[in-house]
Design an enzyme around this catalytic site. Structure first.
Site, PDB file in Angstrom:
ATOM      1  N   CYS A  34      60.712  42.998  46.722  1.00  0.00           N
ATOM      2  CA  CYS A  34      59.837  43.333  47.854  1.00  0.00           C
ATOM      3  C   CYS A  34      58.438  43.661  47.369  1.00  0.00           C
ATOM      4  O   CYS A  34      58.192  43.863  46.178  1.00  0.00           O
ATOM      5  CB  CYS A  34      60.375  44.558  48.609  1.00  0.00           C
ATOM      6  SG  CYS A  34      62.065  44.414  49.202  1.00  0.00           S
ATOM      7  N   ASP A 450      17.494  40.464  37.878  1.00  0.00           N
ATOM      8  CA  ASP A 450      17.050  40.196  39.241  1.00  0.00           C
ATOM      9  C   ASP A 450      15.951  41.185  39.637  1.00  0.00           C
ATOM     10  O   ASP A 450      16.060  42.394  39.387  1.00  0.00           O
ATOM     11  CB  ASP A 450      18.243  40.321  40.189  1.00  0.00           C
ATOM     12  CG  ASP A 450      17.880  40.001  41.622  1.00  0.00           C
ATOM     13  OD1 ASP A 450      17.910  38.815  41.985  1.00  0.00           O
ATOM     14  OD2 ASP A 450      17.552  40.947  42.366  1.00  0.00           O
TER      15      ASP A 450
END
Length: 498
Positions: A34, A450
């Site tokens: 499960c 950046d």
């Protein structure tokens, strides 16, 4: 992959859905495995075994629970984080390399013998490459059986099985049910009639996602950069065309808080697994937002931003080659300017779609598929509507991809790919790192070069130096930190954002 069994059992006792897909719980008294959040009664500790993959549970003789359907959980975020051989192998298997090139092809890409690849996978995740690939095929087959009216034989080959007999045997092993029984059970469970067969090749799937999921932000990111003709965002749905191995396709993705509805229109059902994998990568559906937000939210500089938008994702991409071209075109220009140039490139060099054959594309005004690498490799750089040097870079990247020198995909060796990109004329550190962040799903790329992020770091007093990197505490989630930094207030309209 070392499993802390005591911690796992605590997660199972708490029905903690955060661990779904991270590990699997097998119960020896029932022979069933499960997901940790399965609503069934918690088994006794002495009856529980834990496995890193569903394939390992299959190989140990357990079958999937019909109640919680553990194979439908989001994929483990472990494989995107890891840059080692096992991480690459798991990403390659997820990308379908075993189906297309076999285990020898997988080993060749990793640079090891097939025996060594099998050994390290069994040691780390409990199953070999064939078992892992079989588990993936079974999962995709179940989705097609339960959500479409595609004939069973077509489902077998669309899922990557070599024969119908192999298909039937695998589903009996994994689910203890025949393909027809799985389809009938799904219709009884949802109390609905069988879906009608689609004449357009369209199928609709439900993609699992871990909550929280800041889907509005990722839709906004994609909408701002949507290239006319190949993608659009409309009424909360992102739609785009796809370049796929067996022909063009179209996808419409509608995110919600706990899942994503995925409508696919394919030229060939064999591309189903590839298309779904790319869509999950695009929306970063296998991320673990709780783990990421715990690390970044504990930081004094980022904490407020993380708490304001929990579950922020890093947008991936459906086509690494397209992403590189878009990144090169976007150098030194605004987002709007890059969209205009890319739209013209798509119109002039892309493959036009037949609206009769692709009604989903027509519904969203999608007209083309992004150009093939050999198409842009052969163009005159001056005709691309940008400075000639940048156009030459587009042609150079396209040629490298067309001849097989450059492969840009989530399963690529990240360090090697960065070096290969930097070796191309006109590709700098920003472009290379941006590609790693989005195309290879590297979660630890800050993009410190950046302009926007560098100014944010300066304002926060976190600019890295030669000896000290204050952002190291954000590892391995610096790509997510970059998304939060980009979205901090006071961004100038003219600033370059990829």
């Amino acid at each position: 992959m070392r499993i802390d069994e005591d911690r796992c059992y605590r997660a199972v006792s708490a029905k903690d859905a955060r661990f779904d897909g991270v590990f699997y719980t097998a119960v020896t008294s029932t022979g069933i495995y499960c997901r940790p959040s399965c609503p069934a009664r918690t088994p006794k500790r002495e009856n529980v075994r834990f496995y890193a993959t569903a394939a390992a549970a299959h190989d140990a003789g357990f079958r999937a629970c019909r109640r919680c359907r553990p194979d439908a959980a989001p994929g483990s975020p472990e494989w995107d984080v890891r840059a080692d051989t096992v991480g690459r192998a798991m990403r390659l298997i997820r990308d379908g390399v075993v189906e297309s090139h076999g285990v020898p092809g997988l080993a060749d890409r990793l640079g090891y013998s097939t025996r060594h690849v099998h050994r390290i996978l069994v040691d780390e995740v409990g199953a070999g490459p064939l078992a892992l690939a079989r588990s993936n095929r079974a999962h995709h087959a179940r989705i097609l059986l339960e959500t479409t009216a595609v004939p069973v034989t077509d489902v077998a080959f669309a899922s990557g099985f070599a024969s119908v007999r192999q298909f039937n045997d695998t589903l009996r092993t994994v689910y203890d049910a025949t393909p027809t029984a799985l389809r009938d059970a799904a219709h009884r469970r949802t109390a609905r009639a069988r879906p009608a067969a689609s004449t357009s090749g369209r199928i609709t799937l439900r993609l699992a996602v871990r909550a929280p999921f800041a889907y509005d932000r990722i839709l906004g990111f994609l909408e701002t950069r949507a290239v006319p003709g190949i993608e659009t965002v409309r009424d909360g749905t992102y739609a785009r065309t796809l370049r796929l191995p067996h022909g063009p396709g179209v996808v419409a993705l509608t995110p919600a808080a706990d899942h994503v509805t995925c409508a696919l229109e394919l030229s060939d059902l064999r591309d189903t697994m590839t298309a779904v994998t790319r869509c999950r990568s695009l929306l970063d559906l296998d991320a673990d937002p709780v783990a990421i937000d715990e690390v970044l939210g504990a930081d004094a500089s980022l904490g407020d931003a993380v708490r304001a938008v929990p579950g922020t994702r890093v947008p991936g991409h459906v086509d690494g080659y397209e992403l590189v071209v878009r990144a090169v075109v976007g150098q030194q220009v605004s987002v709007a300017g890059a969209r205009t140039t890319l739209g013209r490139i798509v119109r002039d060099h892309g493959s036009a779609l037949d609206p009769q054959a692709h009604p989903l594309a027509a519904a969203y005004t999608l007209t083309h598929v992004f150009p093939e690498p050999d198409a842009l490799a052969a163009v005159d750089p001056a005709s691309l509507g940008m400075p000639r040097s940048r156009g030459a870079t587009v042609a150079g990247v396209s040629d490298a991809v067309a001849v097989g020198k450059l492969e840009i995909c989530p399963s690529a060796d990240r360090a090697a790919l960065r070096e290969e990109l930097l070796a191309l004329r006109g590709v700098g550190p920003w472009t290379a790192d941006y590609v790693l962040m989005r195309a290879t799903r590297d979660p630890d790329v800050l993009l410190a070069t950046d302009l926007v992020i560098r100014r944010r770091l300066d304002a926060l007093g976190l600019a890295p130096t030669r000896t000290v990197d204050p952002t190291a505490a954000w590892s391995p989630w610096r790509s997510y930190a970059a998304m939060h930094l980009w979205n901090l207030p006071d961004t100038r309209p003219t600033e370059r954002q990829p």
